[in-house]
Design a protein around this motif. Structure first.
Motif, mmCIF file in Angstrom:
data_model
loop_
_atom_site.group_PDB
_atom_site.id
_atom_site.type_symbol
_atom_site.label_atom_id
_atom_site.label_comp_id
_atom_site.label_asym_id
_atom_site.label_seq_id
_atom_site.Cartn_x
_atom_site.Cartn_y
_atom_site.Cartn_z
ATOM 1 N N GLY A 1 31.380 66.989 88.672
ATOM 2 C CA GLY A 1 30.573 67.899 89.460
ATOM 3 C C GLY A 1 30.297 67.167 91.432
ATOM 4 O O GLY A 1 29.721 68.514 92.427
ATOM 5 N N PHE A 2 30.581 66.264 90.809
ATOM 6 C CA PHE A 2 29.762 65.247 92.081
ATOM 7 C C PHE A 2 30.701 65.738 92.965
ATOM 8 O O PHE A 2 30.604 65.971 94.117
ATOM 9 C CB PHE A 2 30.209 63.830 91.245
ATOM 10 N N TYR A 3 32.383 65.761 92.951
ATOM 11 C CA TYR A 3 32.896 65.669 94.189
ATOM 12 C C TYR A 3 33.287 67.307 94.793
ATOM 13 O O TYR A 3 33.862 67.255 95.576
ATOM 14 C CB TYR A 3 34.523 65.141 92.971
ATOM 15 N N LYS B 1 30.457 68.712 94.931
ATOM 16 C CA LYS B 1 29.853 69.036 95.639
ATOM 17 C C LYS B 1 29.963 68.637 97.015
ATOM 18 O O LYS B 1 30.715 69.289 98.599
ATOM 19 C CB LYS B 1 28.557 68.794 95.747
ATOM 20 N N GLU C 1 32.535 71.939 98.639
ATOM 21 C CA GLU C 1 31.856 72.561 99.271
ATOM 22 C C GLU C 1 31.381 72.211 100.667
ATOM 23 O O GLU C 1 31.093 73.024 101.584
ATOM 24 C CB GLU C 1 30.544 72.858 98.040
ATOM 25 N N GLU C 2 30.493 70.729 100.750
ATOM 26 C CA GLU C 2 30.054 70.504 101.590
ATOM 27 C C GLU C 2 30.893 70.134 102.592
ATOM 28 O O GLU C 2 30.385 69.033 104.468
ATOM 29 C CB GLU C 2 28.989 69.200 101.658
#
Length: 464
Positions: free
Chosen positions: A400-402, A404, A407-408
């Protein structure tokens, strides 16, 4: 206003047909009812079964822990559909708005959703493919047949192809105590999906679990006995293997053949759609009555350079089906794009592998957490200075962290400090994906030119 009236009439008493009694087909049917669609709903499937879950087929079913008939998908709600099961769609009359069926019938529609998915790529030699003992694994019936074979304790199983399906089959064989050889024409298992660096880890994993892994090898022929039973396999290095089961795991073919001549932009790579899941016609003009979802659909994704991407991912089928269903019964301003973050998982040889993004687009990777040697790590993938994907071995909680970061459009190499970054994570390395312009092995020449005067033989070095 006239358009809104037409949509209201469609939602009230329109005719919607879904071709594909699949995960995407079922979830789309449920979403249509959730959206308030009260018209007639027909679901067509070429198999005689209602939608079932495919991921367990190469895992729990092959291990004998789940029966093939117990893989039915749970229903989120009643769909009040007319199920036409066991009959394949054979054609699409786009102007007449009819789906043609193998039994000679035709089903009319106001809106059509195509969710026909993919099928296993068959062994190219029909006579050899028909030998008793040669299998593929895609459907519930495929899984039932192969499970029975494995339960019969074959002397050796040959898996042809070390992608995710082939690797999971090999894992199941070893867990059942069955000897298995894997023949992979690439340099390592999973190399096409995850690259050579992570592929090397997968190769060590297989060998440590007793797999006879042979890379850079092709199976050139399957040989049977006079009774038609598989007995041997011939490899491109001259080796002859005694085997009585072979599983062909050479990837998938998208189920678009029935759309030939229909006027839709459909072919071996899938059905081209816009981000709202509306199919393009052969002129590149988007239709407004035909939608596609799941493995068979190709849609542009802004996070990945607007490339048309088709994904054989469970989660993508669910999310795309919901978007397609919503857009089918919504006026233009209320329609939504399908912007799902690609993600998949696999379980093999006791390791949970999970990915986000599109690793195969990357040119570099960096091990940001853990260690390749320990087979517990996260590798971030980069392309043109940004994070584009991540793969974790037994590190699923970090995905989930990666996602994000992707996406950024976070810079690559990632700038964040990691509590578990090792020396190997200090600098990026080439991801090691095969060059699609080069043949993987075998032929070392290619022919160019269209007219006889231009025809030439060009030497093309084989991939190391």
């Amino acid at each position: 206003m006239a358009g809104d009236d037409a949509v209201r009439a469609l939602r009230r008493d329109g005719r919607i047909v879904i071709v594909g009694a699949s995960l995407a087909g079922l979830r789309a049917a449920e979403q249509l009812r959730d959206e308030g669609f009260t018209g007639s709903l027909t679901v067509i499937g070429d198999e005689p079964y209602e939608p079932y879950d495919r991921p367990p087929l190469s895992k729990q079913v092959l291990l004998g822990r789940v029966r093939p008939e117990d893989t039915g998908l749970p229903r989120r709600r009643p769909v009040d559909a007319h199920w036409r099961l066991g009959v394949a769609a054979t054609g699409l009359d786009l102007d007449g708005k009819r789906v043609l069926l193998a039994d000679g019938d035709a089903v009319e529609f106001d809106r059509l959703l195509i969710a026909t998915g993919v099928r296993s790529r068959p062994w190219p030699h029909e006579t050899e493919a028909a030998l008793d003992g040669v299998h593929v694994l895609r459907t519930r019936d495929d899984a039932a047949r192969l499970t029975r074979r494995l339960a019969g304790r074959p002397r050796r199983v040959l898996v042809i192809g070390a992608g995710f399906t082939g690797s999971e089959i090999a894992s199941a064989c070893r867990e059942r105590g069955v000897a298995v050889t894997v023949a992979e024409r690439g340099a390592a298992p999973l190399v096409g999906a995850l690259g050579g660096v992570v592929g090397a880890v997968a190769a060590d994993l297989q060998r440590d679990h007793g797999v006879d892994l042979r890379c850079g090898i092709m199976v050139t022929a399957l040989e049977g006995d006079p009774a038609g039973r598989l007995r041997r396999a011939h490899l491109s290095d001259g080796t002859v293997l005694d085997v009585d089961v072979a599983v062909v795991a050479l990837g998938a073919v998208r189920n678009t053949a029935w759309l030939a001549g229909s006027g839709l932009a459909a072919g071996p790579r899938g059905i081209a759609c816009d981000a709202g899941c509306r199919a393009f016609d052969v002129h590149g003009i988007v239709t407004d009555d035909v939608f596609a979802a799941g493995d068979v659909a190709r849609t542009p994704h802004p996070l990945f350079g607007y490339q048309f991407i088709s994904l054989e991912h469970w989660g993508n089928a669910v999310e795309q089906a919901a978007i397609a269903a919503h857009n089918m019964v919504s006026p233009g301003p209320e329609r939504r794009p399908h912007l799902w973050m690609p993600a998949f998982w696999s379980s093999q040889f006791g390791v949970n592998i999970k990915s986000v993004g599109v690793p195969s687009m990357a040119d570099e990777l960096l091990v940001t957490q853990g260690s390749l040697a320990e087979r517990r790590f996260v590798a971030a993938y980069g392309y043109r200075g940004r994070v584009i994907a991540a793969v974790g071995f037994d590190h699923a909680k970090w995905m989930g962290f990666y996602a994000k970061l992707i996406e950024e459009a976070a810079p690559f190499p990632p700038e964040f400090p990691a509590v578990d970054r090792r020396p190997e994570g200090l600098r990026p390395v080439p991801a090691g994906f095969p060059d699609p312009a080069l043949p993987t092995h075998g032929a070392s020449v290619t022919l160019t030119g269209h007219s006889p005067s231009e025809r030439r033989v060009v030497f093309t070095p084989s991939r190391a």
